[in-house]
Motif scaffolding. Structure first.
Motif, PDB file in Angstrom:
ATOM      1  N   ASP A 109       0.943  -1.425   0.146  1.00 25.04           N
ATOM      2  CA  ASP A 109       0.043  -0.052  -0.047  1.00 25.04           C
ATOM      3  C   ASP A 109       0.729   1.382  -0.059  1.00 25.04           C
ATOM      4  OD1 ASP A 109      -2.291  -1.437   0.063  1.00 25.04           O
ATOM      5  OD2 ASP A 109      -2.801  -1.203   2.173  1.00 25.04           O
ATOM      6  N   HIS A 130       1.047   3.783  -2.713  1.00 31.54           N
ATOM      7  CA  HIS A 130       0.050   4.641  -3.032  1.00 31.54           C
ATOM      8  C   HIS A 130      -0.078   6.010  -2.116  1.00 31.54           C
ATOM      9  CE1 HIS A 130      -1.959   1.932  -5.545  1.00 31.54           C
ATOM     10  NE2 HIS A 130      -1.663   0.809  -4.607  1.00 31.54           N
ATOM     11  N   LYS A 134     -16.137   1.612   5.363  1.00 33.09           N
ATOM     12  CA  LYS A 134     -14.875   1.758   4.677  1.00 33.09           C
ATOM     13  C   LYS A 134     -14.025   2.375   5.614  1.00 33.09           C
ATOM     14  CE  LYS A 134     -12.477   2.011   0.296  1.00 33.09           C
ATOM     15  NZ  LYS A 134     -12.545   2.080  -1.271  1.00 33.09           N
ATOM     16  N   THR A 169      -8.789   3.872   1.773  1.00 31.49           N
ATOM     17  CA  THR A 169      -9.259   4.683   0.674  1.00 31.49           C
ATOM     18  C   THR A 169      -8.162   4.994  -0.328  1.00 31.49           C
ATOM     19  OG1 THR A 169      -9.054   6.700   1.959  1.00 31.49           O
ATOM     20  CG2 THR A 169     -11.046   5.721   1.817  1.00 31.49           C
ATOM     21  N   VAL A 170      -7.184   5.468   0.193  1.00 29.54           N
ATOM     22  CA  VAL A 170      -5.973   5.872  -0.794  1.00 29.54           C
ATOM     23  C   VAL A 170      -5.350   4.781  -1.547  1.00 29.54           C
ATOM     24  CG1 VAL A 170      -3.713   6.987  -0.772  1.00 29.54           C
ATOM     25  CG2 VAL A 170      -5.212   7.958   0.820  1.00 29.54           C
ATOM     26  N   GLU A 221      -7.033   2.325  -2.165  1.00 32.30           N
ATOM     27  CA  GLU A 221      -8.115   1.927  -3.003  1.00 32.30           C
ATOM     28  C   GLU A 221      -8.383   0.086  -2.683  1.00 32.30           C
ATOM     29  OE1 GLU A 221      -7.349   2.800  -7.303  1.00 32.30           O
ATOM     30  OE2 GLU A 221      -7.896   4.847  -6.727  1.00 32.30           O
ATOM     31  N   ARG A 222      -8.414  -0.021  -1.399  1.00 31.77           N
ATOM     32  CA  ARG A 222      -8.382  -1.524  -0.879  1.00 31.77           C
ATOM     33  C   ARG A 222     -10.092  -1.803  -0.829  1.00 31.77           C
ATOM     34  NH1 ARG A 222      -5.038  -3.078   4.005  1.00 31.77           N
ATOM     35  NH2 ARG A 222      -5.963  -5.165   3.585  1.00 31.77           N
ATOM     36  N   ASP A 223     -10.225  -3.048  -1.404  1.00 32.02           N
ATOM     37  CA  ASP A 223     -11.548  -3.329  -1.292  1.00 32.02           C
ATOM     38  C   ASP A 223     -12.182  -3.561   0.110  1.00 32.02           C
ATOM     39  OD1 ASP A 223     -14.045  -4.446  -1.933  1.00 32.02           O
ATOM     40  OD2 ASP A 223     -13.499  -6.542  -1.732  1.00 32.02           O
TER      41      ASP A 223
END
Length: 487
Positions: free
Chosen positions: A99, A102, A397, A402-403, A405-407
């Motif tokens: 991550d 990102h 969520k 968010t940053v 973009e994880r499910d």
């Protein structure tokens, strides 16, 4: 990984566990003798010693079928909670490194994990109700007598001995944390929390991992939550063989293990080869060498666990049992520790306080953690009836997702309440990052009889995942979309 194992050894030493074991020689008289040097036994022994009593602990670990053994401290410290949480953290760090790009960090890809492990003894049996025969690994015998005796030997993983090759070629969680080489492509058999936790971190550190489940995952837990846990694991690479059971394990010339299994849905026989096969099919109480029948300590004929009353007393006066070895108790380290301390206080400290086993919180450390306290939705409905239960729920969520973009499809929480005016909370279930930390705090309120209106008056800490619990307002009964859309 070497640092993780140095941390494990520091935990064992720093907790003072080794210092609680008294050297035993000859025939001695003790106020309290504890058989088993795990978390519960040592907590009981140390608490009794605080009252100035003469205390002894006997502890010995039979090697696993694969030869794994360890020192004092029990399952939790050596092959359970502590190494499990450290390996879980290792896997989470791997995800965090992925991550990181990102968030602006330059990290070379792909991230690669290196497997390293550093390896870090009197068995007792009853001769009569006050006498324990201790035997060292070398065969030296010591006889110890005590006014009170506490059995705290815990449990060991089961092997499905009816399956050809299971004992010869398989390992359990007793062995996994002591492997000197990476387990490689691994088949984990079982649907328990041990199975899913181990499979989760093995996948997380980049290993090809498959879970074989005969029936449902996380039996005894809320099944909606259990399904979300396995769905998340599947989405992040863990393979599942559902409604399958193994029939044979064979060693190939390549030293790989060929596993044959039956698929009950398709009615077919299938096979594949693995580097490691790990059994996580339950645990059995470690009572076989205690000679309990000689002194009349009653056990459950089906489970083998020791039957105790509310005060942890067995069927024999002055003989007590605590922890995983006892019938009907949660198999959790904190409950064993608390029960051990309270028992010592009742025996030697003029206390009458009993252990309260209601509303004990716990967490399953799968890649997406699942924490809970109180009743599952199924048990609540069974106990009070569906018309008398209200379930508040939400899909949310986490901000940190968010940053990158994880499910967050499986990030979910629900609160099970009584449909009365006060709406007392019966159970709270949470799937998401740091679930254990979240549930620990809310457990106090639920233990104190918190109600839904009281929780709604609690101000959340922003921005956290836990604050979403304080905003629960959609009921399952309403049929409305329970997805949290923003602040």
């Amino acid at each position: 990984m070497a640092a993780l194992w140095r941390r494990r050894e520091r935990f064992l030493g720093a907790s003072g566990l080794c210092r609680t074991v008294r050297a035993l020689s000859g025939k001695n008289e003790y106020d309290l003798l504890v058989i088993g040097g795990g978390s519960g036994g040592l907590a009981c022994a140390k608490e009794a010693a605080q009252f100035g009593r003469k205390v002894a602990v006997l502890d010995y670990v039979d090697p696993s079928p694969q030869g794994t053994t360890w020192g004092v401290g029990g399952t939790c410290v050596n092959v359970g909670c502590i190494p499990k949480k450290l390996m879980h953290q290792a896997a989470l760090l791997g995800s965090a490194l992925k991550d990181a790009q990102h968030y602006g960090w330059s990290i070379s890809q792909p991230v690669h994990h290196t497997w390293k492990v550093k390896y870090f003894n009197m068995k007792g049996s009853f001769s009569d109700p006050h006498t324990i025969r201790g035997l060292t690994k070398a065969g030296k015998e010591t006889v110890v007598t005590a006014e009170n005796i506490v059995i705290a030997t815990g449990g060991r993983p089961k092997y499905p001995t009816h399956i050809a090759g299971a004992l010869e070629y398989g390992i359990t969680s007793d062995d996994l944390f002591w492997l000197k080489e990476s387990p490689g492509k691994t088949l984990v058999v079982g649907a328990s929390y041990v199975s899913l936790e181990c499979a989760g971190f093995l996948t997380g550190i980049g290993l090809d991992t498959t879970v074989m489940m005969r029936s449902i995952p996380l039996r005894g837990f809320d099944q909606q939550m259990a399904s979300l846990v396995t769905e998340h694991m599947e989405s992040y690479g863990t393979k599942f063989l559902k409604r399958c059971f193994p029939t044979k394990v064979e060693k190939l010339e390549s030293n790989r293990l060929q596993v044959t299994w039956k698929n009950t849905d398709l009615g077919t026989e299938e096979r594949d080869s693995f580097d490691t096969v790990m059994w996580a099919v339950g645990r059995a109480p470690d009572t076989k060498t205690l000679n309990l029948e000689t002194v009349g300590v009653k056990t459950n004929s089906e489970t083998g666990k020791i039957i105790v009353d509310a005060g942890e007393a067995t069927s024999v006066p002055h003989i007590y049992a605590i922890g995983d070895i006892t019938e009907g108790r949660p198999e959790l380290t904190p409950t064993a520790i608390a029960a051990g301390k309270l028992l010592a206080r009742r025996l030697f400290g003029q206390s009458s306080e009993l252990m309260d086993y209601d509303n004990v919180p716990t967490t399953v450390f799968t890649p997406l953690e699942y924490g809970c306290v109180g009743l599952s939705e199924e048990v609540a409905v069974q106990s009070y009836g569906s018309d008398n239960i209200e379930v508040y729920h939400a899909y949310y969520k986490p901000l940190e997702f968010t940053v990158a973009e994880r499910d967050a499809t499986q990030c979910y929480m629900k609160m099970v309440c009584l449909r009365e005016r006060e709406q007392r909370i019966l159970g709270l279930h949470f799937i998401g990052p740091n679930a254990g930390e979240v549930i620990q705090g809310f457990a106090l309120g639920i233990k104190c009889g918190a109600t839904y209106p009281q929780l709604m008056k609690t101000i959340g800490i922003h921005p956290t995942c836990a604050e979403e619990i304080t905003k629960l307002h959609i009921t399952k009964r309403s049929g409305l979309d329970a997805t949290v859309t923003g602040c």
